[in-house]
Design a protein around this motif. Structure first.
Motif, PDB file in Angstrom:
ATOM      1  N   GLU A 316       0.780  -1.360  -0.082  1.00 59.43           N
ATOM      2  CA  GLU A 316      -0.042   0.005  -0.174  1.00 59.43           C
ATOM      3  C   GLU A 316       0.826   1.229   0.106  1.00 59.43           C
ATOM      4  N   ARG A 317       2.251   1.233   0.561  1.00 61.45           N
ATOM      5  CA  ARG A 317       3.179   2.322   0.585  1.00 61.45           C
ATOM      6  C   ARG A 317       3.951   2.079  -0.911  1.00 61.45           C
ATOM      7  N   ARG A 318       3.684   3.171  -1.685  1.00 66.61           N
ATOM      8  CA  ARG A 318       4.034   3.101  -2.923  1.00 66.61           C
ATOM      9  C   ARG A 318       5.745   2.968  -2.991  1.00 66.61           C
ATOM     10  N   GLY A 319       6.712   2.133  -3.650  1.00 66.81           N
ATOM     11  CA  GLY A 319       7.929   1.980  -3.493  1.00 66.81           C
ATOM     12  C   GLY A 319       8.392   1.301  -2.376  1.00 66.81           C
ATOM     13  N   TYR A 320       7.706   0.646  -1.659  1.00 72.15           N
ATOM     14  CA  TYR A 320       8.192  -0.149  -0.474  1.00 72.15           C
ATOM     15  C   TYR A 320       8.779  -1.431  -0.854  1.00 72.15           C
ATOM     16  N   TYR A 321      10.282  -1.594  -1.141  1.00 69.32           N
ATOM     17  CA  TYR A 321      10.883  -2.707  -1.421  1.00 69.32           C
ATOM     18  C   TYR A 321      10.105  -3.215  -2.842  1.00 69.32           C
ATOM     19  N   ALA A 322      10.020  -2.621  -3.910  1.00 66.82           N
ATOM     20  CA  ALA A 322       9.106  -2.864  -4.849  1.00 66.82           C
ATOM     21  C   ALA A 322       9.844  -3.797  -5.909  1.00 66.82           C
ATOM     22  N   LEU A 323      10.975  -3.505  -6.424  1.00 67.01           N
ATOM     23  CA  LEU A 323      11.461  -4.217  -7.509  1.00 67.01           C
ATOM     24  C   LEU A 323      12.660  -4.973  -7.206  1.00 67.01           C
ATOM     25  N   TRP A 324      12.499  -6.181  -7.405  1.00 65.26           N
ATOM     26  CA  TRP A 324      13.797  -7.415  -7.087  1.00 65.26           C
ATOM     27  C   TRP A 324      14.198  -7.729  -8.381  1.00 65.26           C
ATOM     28  N   GLN A 325      15.482  -8.230  -7.900  1.00 71.68           N
ATOM     29  CA  GLN A 325      16.184  -9.023  -9.176  1.00 71.68           C
ATOM     30  C   GLN A 325      17.025 -10.048  -8.597  1.00 71.68           C
ATOM     31  N   HIS A 326      16.949 -11.389  -9.110  1.00 71.07           N
ATOM     32  CA  HIS A 326      17.982 -12.237  -8.633  1.00 71.07           C
ATOM     33  C   HIS A 326      19.264 -12.332  -9.653  1.00 71.07           C
ATOM     34  N   LEU A 327      20.435 -12.267  -9.015  1.00 73.70           N
ATOM     35  CA  LEU A 327      21.464 -12.271  -9.899  1.00 73.70           C
ATOM     36  C   LEU A 327      22.122 -13.569 -10.297  1.00 73.70           C
ATOM     37  N   GLU A 328      21.519 -14.534 -10.411  1.00 77.21           N
ATOM     38  CA  GLU A 328      21.977 -15.886 -10.728  1.00 77.21           C
ATOM     39  C   GLU A 328      22.612 -16.027 -12.083  1.00 77.21           C
ATOM     40  N   PHE A 329      22.178 -15.135 -13.155  1.00 74.95           N
ATOM     41  CA  PHE A 329      22.693 -14.980 -14.346  1.00 74.95           C
ATOM     42  C   PHE A 329      23.857 -14.190 -14.471  1.00 74.95           C
ATOM     43  N   GLU A 330      23.826 -13.255 -13.856  1.00 75.41           N
ATOM     44  CA  GLU A 330      24.983 -12.244 -13.730  1.00 75.41           C
ATOM     45  C   GLU A 330      26.126 -12.821 -13.015  1.00 75.41           C
ATOM     46  N   TYR A 331      25.943 -13.396 -11.808  1.00 71.89           N
ATOM     47  CA  TYR A 331      26.820 -13.954 -10.826  1.00 71.89           C
ATOM     48  C   TYR A 331      26.549 -15.521 -10.727  1.00 71.89           C
ATOM     49  N   PRO A 332      26.666 -16.229 -11.426  1.00 65.85           N
ATOM     50  CA  PRO A 332      26.279 -17.815 -11.040  1.00 65.85           C
ATOM     51  C   PRO A 332      26.558 -18.337  -9.999  1.00 65.85           C
ATOM     52  N   GLY A 333      25.612 -18.872  -9.238  1.00 65.50           N
ATOM     53  CA  GLY A 333      26.070 -19.703  -8.074  1.00 65.50           C
ATOM     54  C   GLY A 333      26.156 -18.566  -6.721  1.00 65.50           C
ATOM     55  N   SER A 334      26.069 -17.457  -7.021  1.00 65.48           N
ATOM     56  CA  SER A 334      26.161 -16.386  -6.009  1.00 65.48           C
ATOM     57  C   SER A 334      24.949 -16.511  -4.712  1.00 65.48           C
ATOM     58  N   ASN A 335      23.853 -16.577  -5.185  1.00 63.01           N
ATOM     59  CA  ASN A 335      23.034 -16.359  -4.389  1.00 63.01           C
ATOM     60  C   ASN A 335      22.590 -14.895  -3.627  1.00 63.01           C
ATOM     61  N   ILE A 336      22.615 -14.061  -4.568  1.00 58.11           N
ATOM     62  CA  ILE A 336      22.511 -12.750  -4.415  1.00 58.11           C
ATOM     63  C   ILE A 336      21.112 -12.286  -4.952  1.00 58.11           C
ATOM     64  N   LEU A 337      20.335 -11.766  -4.345  1.00 54.40           N
ATOM     65  CA  LEU A 337      19.004 -10.774  -4.515  1.00 54.40           C
ATOM     66  C   LEU A 337      19.494  -9.504  -4.646  1.00 54.40           C
ATOM     67  N   MET A 338      18.863  -8.642  -5.184  1.00 55.65           N
ATOM     68  CA  MET A 338      19.192  -7.005  -5.196  1.00 55.65           C
ATOM     69  C   MET A 338      17.617  -6.572  -5.370  1.00 55.65           C
ATOM     70  N   VAL A 339      17.447  -5.651  -4.351  1.00 55.88           N
ATOM     71  CA  VAL A 339      16.123  -4.907  -4.362  1.00 55.88           C
ATOM     72  C   VAL A 339      16.471  -3.383  -4.529  1.00 55.88           C
ATOM     73  N   THR A 340      15.566  -2.582  -5.217  1.00 56.24           N
ATOM     74  CA  THR A 340      15.751  -1.200  -5.495  1.00 56.24           C
ATOM     75  C   THR A 340      14.724  -0.287  -4.750  1.00 56.24           C
ATOM     76  N   ALA A 341      15.285   0.618  -4.147  1.00 59.42           N
ATOM     77  CA  ALA A 341      14.285   1.635  -3.569  1.00 59.42           C
ATOM     78  C   ALA A 341      14.644   3.033  -4.092  1.00 59.42           C
ATOM     79  N   THR A 342      13.713   3.930  -3.907  1.00 65.14           N
ATOM     80  CA  THR A 342      14.033   5.401  -4.746  1.00 65.14           C
ATOM     81  C   THR A 342      13.460   6.400  -3.777  1.00 65.14           C
ATOM     82  N   ALA A 343      13.788   7.509  -4.172  1.00 70.66           N
ATOM     83  CA  ALA A 343      13.438   8.912  -3.710  1.00 70.66           C
ATOM     84  C   ALA A 343      13.056   8.872  -1.977  1.00 70.66           C
ATOM     85  N   ASP A 344      11.959   9.253  -1.612  1.00 70.62           N
ATOM     86  CA  ASP A 344      11.567   9.291  -0.352  1.00 70.62           C
ATOM     87  C   ASP A 344      11.807   8.016   0.514  1.00 70.62           C
ATOM     88  N   GLU A 345      11.615   6.686  -0.156  1.00 67.71           N
ATOM     89  CA  GLU A 345      12.008   5.397   0.530  1.00 67.71           C
ATOM     90  C   GLU A 345      13.438   5.315   0.624  1.00 67.71           C
TER      91      GLU A 345
END
Length: 785
Positions: A316-345
């Motif tokens: 309900e809160r716009r931009g609250y940990y909204a956009l996620w990307q797993h990096l298994e293709f960029e860094y195989p076997g890394s088990n890394i997630l990345m989440v993007t926040a912007t502006a007020d968040e």
């Protein structure tokens, strides 16, 4: 500024001994570069995270378009490792707030509307760009023109976030349409997103370019690293630059290419001060924050394989940990997630400790993937906004309450002594608009307008009418609010600390008044946001305490934060200048609405039976006699700010808060600006009522309206327990007005936006002749208004 012959180098300072034009043309190398950090590259910055090189700043290159991307070409020359991201299946990977995926068909429908909105934005932007004058609106205004139904639900907002905030780092209400759409980089270079995952870092592209004129990169005497500029003294004779280590450098010319965020801060002092027009241009530009948070887990618990790379989290809160990307293709076997926040968040997150951010993220991940998800082994949270050498991670093209007491505009003019009133339609069963009472726990409280102001040199005509009808009011006392300011986890700040912050805020207000007067005397409609003025003052609020005091001075009055509010049309606050600052709280059982009713009786023989007043008449269609409402009128309507000002009332079995003199108002400090900040007990207005009310505005009001009463109560009780202890009772009743959801109001408060010109406001106010078609009379003879 950028130099055309070296377009991608962004050092802190170029000092040149000859004219820039001659140097660029002749390849003169008599230059000196001062760089504040131990490296070059600026916000193209790598770091090591759990054994992998990740990018804290710029991360993507784009290709596939009709024009060659020169940076992508350089990347190919040095064999920069990239991976082509795939967003195509994101509608299959959109999670609900409490867990579980939305049906793909439902998300596809929302995405289809968003895509059509984007196409409209492109065409509309091109229309505005073809105008001779610089006509522009916010992206939100364009969305309003495209459809009356702008994104509102959490699902609509997360899709809109993906289309806009994720690209621009600010929401559509803050972003220029004309200078954002069409997205020129995609038009020219293509929209194929290449994610940089090279162990050498994205910065090798910048280094490759720098090597074209620096040799070697680290040993060239023309490059001085770790030189933090603190003072620039300039005149017609030349420039002197002083760094923090006491070094002084002189040259005939200097080019300053630091971040706009640094220019908005007090890190560098210019002597003499830069011209006002330059300071205004710098201060009012939007330097925002784009935060990529990396998390390393012992194993992956998220879906993997084709079509799973990106996923959305709806809240309900716009931009609250909204956009996620797993990096298994960029860094195989890394088990890394990345989440993007912007502006007020991003700004809120930067106030948190890493442990607190991790706790919030884990709560989100458990909702999406279950309670058995493991704790992260490592986490990286870039904090661009608190980096004094950069101040924020991305730039974005940025772009007095009017109360109508009458049913016809002529009645409000002192020059008019009579009114030829033909017809008046009201969609509700009453008159008074947002001056609306309701019964709450046996008391009549005001859902909307609540205060009258007096004590000034000019008589307040509304207060005079209130006096004529013996309207019951109570004079509020805000004087002791600095002694009643609570910390986020409970306990009062010392009065001395709050008074120091209040003193700065008061000085800032005085500066805003002075600067507003200066701008009002300039030729043309020169204006900036209140935040822009605060930056020129060089003491814009940053800490939670500074923010809550600033909220009390601005948002609490205007309904929107300083970055969205016009300086020139807000300061000085003319109502206070003319009518005084004595706040009279209306607590009359008959309601504040008896004032407009008193006024209406001056020209209506009866409020219930006068045939010229039609109640419960919902206008469904307005047939304009020509080809439709003029485009300038649509723009004026769409780009104005109709915000929400929400007063939440709570009735308790007994009073557990301080009472007596100097206790009426108290502030709650939170790292999230505007999170239930201004409180008032109503023991003076309604003795023995045991009623508290708390005010939220703007974005927080829009969020609260998405919640149930039970959820709002739970949030409020969590705060009250921090302030007054765990033993406080639950409320017996709660009232949450929802102005934004009311089909007859769509908001409760008008606010003059920073980008809104006087001419556009005049266009908003000017009358047009229309024919009105009521739902009960469509098809019959139309009535001219």
């Amino acid at each position: 500024m950028k130099i055309s012959c070296w377009p991608w180098i962004r050092p802190s300072l170029f000092l040149l001994s000859l004219s820039l034009e001659r140097e660029c043309q002749a390849g003169i190398r008599d230059i000196l570069i001062l760089e504040a950090t131990p490296r070059i590259g600026g916000r193209v910055m790598k770091t090591t995270f759990s054994g992998y090189t990740v990018e804290m700043g710029a991360n993507w290159l784009f290709g596939g378009g009709p024009m060659v991307n020169p940076v992508l070409e350089m990347a190919k020359k040095i064999k920069l490792r990239t991976y082509l991201n795939d967003y195509e299946n994101i509608t299959s990977n959109t999670y609900k707030q409490e867990g579980g995926l939305y049906p793909k068909k439902l998300v596809d429908e929302v995405e289809e509307v968003a895509a059509k909105r984007d196409k409209f934005n492109e065409k509309f932007s091109q229309i505005l760009s073809s105008k001779k004058k610089d006509v522009d609106v916010s992206i939100l205004a364009a969305q309003r023109i495209f459809s009356k139904q702008v994104p509102k639900t959490p699902l609509e907002m997360v899709i809109d976030y993906y289309h806009n905030d994720y690209e621009d780092a600010e929401p559509p209400r803050m972003t220029s349409l004309k200078h954002t759409w069409p997205r020129e980089e995609f038009v020219d270079h293509g929209s194929d997103p290449y994610f940089v995952s090279d162990p050498r870092g994205f910065e090798t592209v910048v280094q490759y370019l720098a090597k074209q004129f620096l040799s070697p990169l680290k040993g060239d005497p023309r490059l001085k690293l770790n030189k933090v500029v603190k003072e620039i003294i300039y005149s017609k004779e030349g420039v002197a630059v002083i760094t923090e280590d006491g070094s002084i450098y002189k040259a005939k010319y200097a080019i300053v290419s630091v971040s706009v965020g640094v220019l908005q801060s007090d890190l560098i002092e210019f002597k003499p001060k830069l011209p006002l027009w330059k300071r205004v241009a710098i201060a009012d530009y939007s330097m925002t924050i784009y935060t990529k948070i990396f998390l390393k887990f012992p194993y992956k618990f998220w879906p993997s394989g084709p079509g799973t790379e990106f996923f959305l989290y709806t809240h309900e809160r716009r931009g609250y940990y909204a956009l996620w990307q797993h990096l298994e293709f960029e860094y195989p076997g890394s088990n890394i997630l990345m989440v993007t926040a912007t502006a007020d968040e991003s700004r809120r997150i930067e106030q948190l400790a890493d442990k607190e951010i991790e706790a919030e993220i884990m709560e989100v991940l458990k909702k999406m993937f279950g309670d058995n998800v493991p704790k992260p082994q490592d986490m990286l949270v870039p904090r661009w906004g608190t980096n004094s050498l950069l101040y924020w991670g991305a730039s974005s093209q940025q772009i007095y309450c009017i109360c109508y007491w009458c049913l016809c505009s002529s009645c409000c003019s002192p020059a008019v002594t009579h009114c030829h009133y033909r017809w008046g339609w009201n969609a509700t069963p009453r008159i008074g608009g947002r001056m609306m009472k309701t019964s709450f726990s046996g008391y009549n409280v005001e859902l909307g307008a609540n205060w009258l102001f007096g004590g000034g040199n000019v008589t307040n005509p509304v207060l005079e009418m209130g006096n004529k009808v013996n309207l019951r009011t109570y004079l509020n006392d805000y004087e002791n609010i600095t002694a009643n300011t609570y910390k986020e986890e409970g306990g009062l700040y010392s009065t001395e600390v709050v008074e120091e912050v209040e003193k700065v805020a008061a000085a800032r207000d005085e500066f805003c008044e002075v600067l507003s007067g200066i701008l009002s005397n300039q030729k043309g409609d020169v204006d900036i946001s209140i935040l822009g003025a605060q930056r020129i003052f060089q003491k814009a609020p940053k800490t939670p305490l500074e923010n809550v005091i600033d909220y009390y001075h601005n948002d609490y009055e205007d309904g929107e934060p300083p970055k969205e509010t016009s300086l020139k049309h807000t300061y000085p606050r003319n109502e206070f200048v003319d009518h005084g600052e004595d706040p009279l709280f209306v607590s009359d059982p008959r309601g504040f609405e008896i004032v407009p009713q008193y006024l209406a009786k001056q020209f209506l023989s009866s409020l219930n039976s006068d045939p010229r007043l039609r109640l419960n008449k919902v206008v469904t269609e307005i047939n304009y006699k020509d080809s439709g409402v003029e485009p300038w009128k649509k723009l004026a309507i769409a780009d104005y700010s109709m915000t929400i000002y929400t007063k939440i009332f709570l009735k308790f079995p007994y009073a557990f808060w301080p009472t007596g003199n100097g206790t009426e108002f108290f502030l709650y400090t939170h790292r999230r600006r505007g999170y239930y900040p201004v409180w008032q007990h109503l023991e003076n207005e309604y003795p023995g009522s045991n009623i508290l009310f708390v005010t939220v505005t703007g974005r927080e009001s829009r969020r609260v309206e998405q919640l149930s009463d039970e959820e709002v109560q739970a949030e409020i009780m969590e705060i009250l327990k921090k302030l007054f202890g765990d033993s406080i009772p639950d409320p017996e009743d709660i009232l949450v007005p929802r102005w934004g959801q009311s089909r007859f109001y769509k908001g409760s408060y008008s606010n003059w936006p920073a980008r809104y010109t006087q001419k556009r406001h005049d266009q908003l106010a000017v009358r047009v002749v229309m024919y009105i078609c009521l739902d009960s009379q469509c098809g019959s003879s139309e009535m001219k208004l």
